[in-house]
Design an enzyme around this catalytic site. Sequence first.
Site, short mmCIF file in Angstrom:
data_model
loop_
_atom_site.label_atom_id
_atom_site.label_comp_id
_atom_site.label_asym_id
_atom_site.label_seq_id
_atom_site.Cartn_x
_atom_site.Cartn_y
_atom_site.Cartn_z
N GLN A 29 40.37 26.97 81.35
CA GLN A 29 39.22 26.55 82.15
C GLN A 29 37.95 27.20 81.61
OE1 GLN A 29 36.94 24.76 84.02
NE2 GLN A 29 38.82 24.37 85.16
N ASP A 503 40.76 18.49 91.52
CA ASP A 503 40.41 19.52 92.51
C ASP A 503 39.26 20.39 92.03
OD1 ASP A 503 42.40 18.56 94.11
OD2 ASP A 503 43.89 20.03 93.47
N GLU A 504 39.11 20.53 90.72
CA GLU A 504 38.05 21.37 90.15
C GLU A 504 36.89 20.52 89.65
OE1 GLU A 504 39.91 23.82 87.24
OE2 GLU A 504 41.01 25.00 88.70
N CYS A 505 36.71 19.34 90.23
CA CYS A 505 35.55 18.47 90.01
C CYS A 505 35.50 17.84 88.63
CB CYS A 505 34.25 19.23 90.29
SG CYS A 505 34.11 19.84 91.97
#
Length: 567
Positions: A29, A503-505
Amino acid sequence: MEEARVAAIMEQYSKDPRTPCQYGFKCYQKNPVHHETYKHPPKVFGEFTTSQAAKKKIVSSNTMLNYFIKATSGMMKAPPQPKIKPQPVPEIPAQPENLGIHFLAEHDVIDVPTEPLIPVAPVITTASVVPETPFIPTAPIVSAVPYIPAVPHQYYIPDEAAAAKLLADAAAIAARLAPNLSSEEDKVENPAKKPRLSDDARQESPSKGTNGRRPSDSPTKSPNKDPPGKPSGSTSKSQFDSSSDEESEEETVDETTLSNKEFIKKKFLVEMPEDFYSFWSFCESLNKKEPQNALKAFDLTLVGPFDVLSGAMRKCKNMKPEDYLVHWRFYYDPPEFQTIIKGDDKKQFHLGYLRDDPKQPPAFVASNEAAENFIIKAVAENIFGAVHSYLEKIKVNPFNKMKVPAAQKALVEWAKKHDFTLETNTPKMIERNKNVVTQTFHRAGIVVPYNRKTELGYRNLQLTDAELKNTLKAIVNATSDIERTARFEKLQTVITWASIALDECDFGTGLELAIDLFCYGSQLLHKQALQMFTSSYTLLGRQEYIKIIQAHLKDRRRGADMSAMKP
């Protein structure tokens, strides 16, 4: 010295109060918000675990691993909860057997509430009335006064005189508030005051604000009972039947009063650009009686929303809402692609508008040959440029040798008069290509909100296109359900990572996977494709495309005649 330095780094890492990232130094990430929220092992540990860095012989990987395990031992465990010593519950005084009122002794103390009480007339019942669900304290109550449990249908009153006074005061308060309560009730319809209606009458006379639906009739989503990785050869009907309930909630509109633009927007969920209506006028100038067949000599027929302009679609009275959404939608047409011109039947060539967002104008006119593959090719910015490009590449034969130049001349003159470009690669198309985050299987690419500085909006899938195609091929070509279930596990891993990205855009990742599963074409993948489409379009605010993909997967078929009009 080096070991002391590493030990100091590990000690600093262990004292970091942030939650450790579950992926450790393997975390890919790049979102700075993620790194601010979670702590990651020092890079020095990751460097010494590689074979190349281990050759430096600064510190062995085993030594580093021991330091890391020692420094981070117990970090992933939940912190110990302080033990709370339960306090003994005072004994409840024995209650009289024949009366539901308990009289306190002189030495008993009760809490007096500081906030005003809600004026409700008390009801004193006999002890013979047993509560259906007696109250059981879930935790001891610590108070400065003796513990008094709350027992339903009973009141603790100091004495008989106080009990009589409490009843009198409550009755007076209730009488004083009665007019106000009745006026408030009048504002809300009281079903007890309305005459009961039969089921037939209730359906014919819906109450205001319910659109003819009783609360019990509201649609609910049934939980998906299939495990995440279980293959599904066919998709249940309930997954795709969303338009029928939603359509019933809409207000009834007299469609005969709608203009063609309003009718198309209502039925096809998108608006058509100006070049669409201008091209219809151009075809009328060529063939007044049948404009849709004005280019029939070149194997081109106007279809899709053009059937509204011709009046043929308004004559069909038995079409369902989902029929409009699949009208002339070929097998490999994603929700972003809308067919407007049909070509030859052998290759199933067709032209259509491609929209990244249903609320925005089309990005360009594209083409596809559904009998050959799922590739979508950008042709021109508008329909005039697309048809002009088609006529330039058409094979001339004795039957159309004289017609092609005449049609080209008329088209060029019309486009110039009405200021429509005929270029096949305009600045608008170039700008759109710059915003494409990934090409997907159909190669036309997708556009989603993306921040290039923080790289928020899209991340790559866990598999390359080639690897994903091999995985899907293995699933489709499996000879047994057991073999197919085992091969679905690899795809499920990709779906899981795409869901984490959503979920993390990183919405583009989920949409890419959905389109890839759709383009592969197997019905075994429809369930997974629909799930990813629904999640991605919901987060992107493209709900219109959810209805389109649901209707398409419900009635996805191959062939050259994709008309959904019924006589």
